[in-house]
Design a protein around this motif. Structure first.
Motif, mmCIF file in Angstrom:
data_model
loop_
_atom_site.group_PDB
_atom_site.id
_atom_site.type_symbol
_atom_site.label_atom_id
_atom_site.label_comp_id
_atom_site.label_asym_id
_atom_site.label_seq_id
_atom_site.Cartn_x
_atom_site.Cartn_y
_atom_site.Cartn_z
ATOM 1 N N PHE A 175 0.835 -1.208 0.000
ATOM 2 C CA PHE A 175 0.000 0.000 0.000
ATOM 3 C C PHE A 175 0.867 1.254 0.000
ATOM 4 N N ASP A 176 0.294 2.328 -0.507
ATOM 5 C CA ASP A 176 0.927 3.639 -0.571
ATOM 6 C C ASP A 176 0.797 4.285 0.810
ATOM 7 N N HIS A 177 1.930 4.510 1.463
ATOM 8 C CA HIS A 177 1.886 5.018 2.834
ATOM 9 C C HIS A 177 1.420 6.470 2.893
ATOM 10 N N ARG A 178 1.307 7.126 1.755
ATOM 11 C CA ARG A 178 0.779 8.491 1.757
ATOM 12 C C ARG A 178 -0.732 8.511 1.920
ATOM 13 N N VAL A 179 -1.399 7.418 1.520
ATOM 14 C CA VAL A 179 -2.868 7.435 1.530
ATOM 15 C C VAL A 179 -3.456 6.855 2.804
ATOM 16 N N CYS A 180 -2.699 6.031 3.513
ATOM 17 C CA CYS A 180 -3.200 5.488 4.777
ATOM 18 C C CYS A 180 -2.035 5.003 5.612
ATOM 19 N N ASP A 181 -2.293 4.826 6.899
ATOM 20 C CA ASP A 181 -1.243 4.297 7.757
ATOM 21 C C ASP A 181 -1.391 2.783 7.877
ATOM 22 N N GLY A 182 -0.467 2.185 8.636
ATOM 23 C CA GLY A 182 -0.461 0.737 8.745
ATOM 24 C C GLY A 182 -1.694 0.184 9.427
#
Length: 225
Positions: free
Chosen positions: A194-201
């Motif tokens: 996943f793109d870490h800019r759009v959501c966190d872990g």
């Protein structure tokens, strides 16, 4: 050996994804015995065939409704998160011309049967190389069943400009603890890039564990369908 047009486009896409997306990966093992049994019962009840990819795809659609940040894109120029109203599901497909990701548009409005048929149609088009113009564009999330290639996991490259990709590993029998005792169960590994800019872990993990719980207890997702 020069690349053909399809391979050049794929190479450019892979490079852009790696260059622009700060990706992270989470994974979980899931007991898929319940899904295998539910699939057999479904096929007995309907007289139709339902592939694992189609079943997991329907769970993915339900999960994206709960976690819309994964059905999104990041607009770097505006520093904005673009949430997509429609779920346009890409299905990574290996063909004689290389890896392609045909897209089923509007998957959020489809029943399991309709989604199964749409995925099968797109896969057939990919192998034949005969696509309608929109078949390879507009995806918002990609599902990759690389278990068909005989592997358990992969840190996959996200299909830019999407925000995430879910991979399904091979289904294998393993020793598994059930109610405190060892048992032989059918297990698969799910991997989410996943793109870490759009959501966190935390949001990514919540989506992944939701899909895993659907695989382990398919009846739990009936209210979502």
């Amino acid at each position: 050996m020069p690349l053909d047009r399809t391979a050049r486009a794929a190479a450019a896409q892979f490079s852009r994804s790696r260059r622009e997306i700060p990706e992270a990966t989470v994974w979980v093992d899931a007991d898929a015995t319940g899904l295998v049994e539910a699939r057999r019962e479904l096929e007995r009840a309907t007289g139709e065939r339902f592939g694992i990819t189609a079943l997991v795809a329907r769970f993915v659609v339900a999960g994206l409704r709960r976690h819309p940040s994964l059905n999104a894109s990041f607009d770097a120029e505006r520093s904005e998160l673009v949430l997509h109203g429609a779920i346009n599901l890409g299905a990574a497909t290996q063909t004689a011309r290389g890896l392609m990701v045909p897209v089923v548009h509007g998957a959020e409005a489809m029943s399991l049967r309709a989604l199964r048929d749409a995925l099968a149609e797109r896969a057939a088009q990919a192998k034949a190389g005969a696509f309608p113009p929109a078949a390879l564009t507009g995806g918002t999330f990609t599902l990759n069943n690389y278990g068909a290639l005989g592997v358990d996991g992969s840190a996959a490259i996200i299909n830019h400009p999407e925000a995430a990709m879910l991979g399904i590993g091979r289904f294998v029998e393993r020793a598994w603890v059930v109610d405190g005792a060892l048992a032989v169960r059918t297990v698969t590994e799910l991997t989410l890039s996943f793109d870490h800019r759009v959501c966190d872990g935390a949001d990514a993990a919540a989506f992944l564990t939701f899909v895993a719980s659907c695989i382990e207890r398919p009846v739990s997702v009936l209210a979502e369908l």
